[in-house]
Design an enzyme around this catalytic site. Sequence first.
Site, short mmCIF file in Angstrom:
data_model
loop_
_atom_site.label_atom_id
_atom_site.label_comp_id
_atom_site.label_asym_id
_atom_site.label_seq_id
_atom_site.Cartn_x
_atom_site.Cartn_y
_atom_site.Cartn_z
N VAL A 113 -4.22 1.60 12.59
CA VAL A 113 -3.37 1.65 11.49
C VAL A 113 -2.18 1.93 11.62
O VAL A 113 -1.17 1.09 10.88
CB VAL A 113 -3.97 2.75 10.48
CG1 VAL A 113 -3.04 3.04 9.13
CG2 VAL A 113 -5.34 2.77 10.10
N CYS A 114 -1.81 2.41 12.69
CA CYS A 114 -0.12 2.84 13.13
C CYS A 114 0.68 1.45 13.17
O CYS A 114 1.59 1.27 12.51
CB CYS A 114 -0.14 3.39 14.35
SG CYS A 114 -0.78 5.15 14.11
N PRO A 115 -0.14 0.31 14.00
CA PRO A 115 0.88 -0.87 14.01
C PRO A 115 1.07 -1.60 12.81
O PRO A 115 2.17 -2.16 12.47
CB PRO A 115 0.18 -1.83 15.00
CG PRO A 115 -1.01 -1.22 15.17
CD PRO A 115 -0.93 0.28 14.76
N GLU A 141 1.39 -0.09 9.82
CA GLU A 141 2.52 0.93 9.22
C GLU A 141 4.01 0.39 9.71
O GLU A 141 4.72 0.42 8.84
CB GLU A 141 2.18 2.21 9.26
CG GLU A 141 1.28 2.77 8.45
CD GLU A 141 0.94 4.11 8.58
OE1 GLU A 141 0.76 5.19 7.56
OE2 GLU A 141 0.80 4.74 9.92
N LEU A 142 3.94 0.51 10.94
CA LEU A 142 5.29 0.50 11.55
C LEU A 142 5.86 -1.11 11.56
O LEU A 142 7.19 -1.21 11.08
CB LEU A 142 5.38 0.57 13.21
CG LEU A 142 4.72 2.12 13.60
CD1 LEU A 142 5.01 2.28 15.10
CD2 LEU A 142 5.77 2.99 12.80
#
Length: 189
Positions: free
Chosen positions: A48-50, A52-53
């Site tokens: 999920v992190c990439p 979001e960023l």
Amino acid sequence: MSLIGKEIQPFTAQAYNSANGEFIEVSDENLKGQWNIVCFYPADFSFVCPTELEDLQGQYAELKKLGVEVYSVSTDTHFVHKAWHDHSEAINKIEYTMIGDPSQTITRNFDVLDEELGLAQRGTFIIDPDGIVQAAEINADGIGRDASTLIDKIKAAQYVRNNPGEVCPAKWKEGTETLKPSLDLVGKI
């Protein structure tokens, strides 16, 4: 305990400056004198992190126009941030600074450390030029954030700062009516 209205705590950390490909030192002093968004996320090379960023990068130009600097933070090192930036299509687009927090100091300061995992939770903070937290959002690990919502939150925070005695109602958009809390409004909204 809420961080809203509180000054950010001192920190110094190493970061990867994605815009120029250099390692830099960042401290709480860098977050004073301008508006800032600090976006915590669990880990580099994750799922999920990439998304979001990359989404936050999609709003970066508009945020810069509003005088806002953006920092992402995880408990990974600045070296890992660079490796991720070099090897991920999504992260390679990022132009804002990626702070490494392997000591977990910043993550603890913002009260978004998952102590059991040693990772940051998905926390987003809007910090005013005095270093005071004006807004905070913390999501469960499986819930990604929508960076487009930050534009209106920043505009509202800036409006309220520049117009003492006025407040922005729900769904407020720049140029629409604000409220002046008073006895005259009690029971009429």
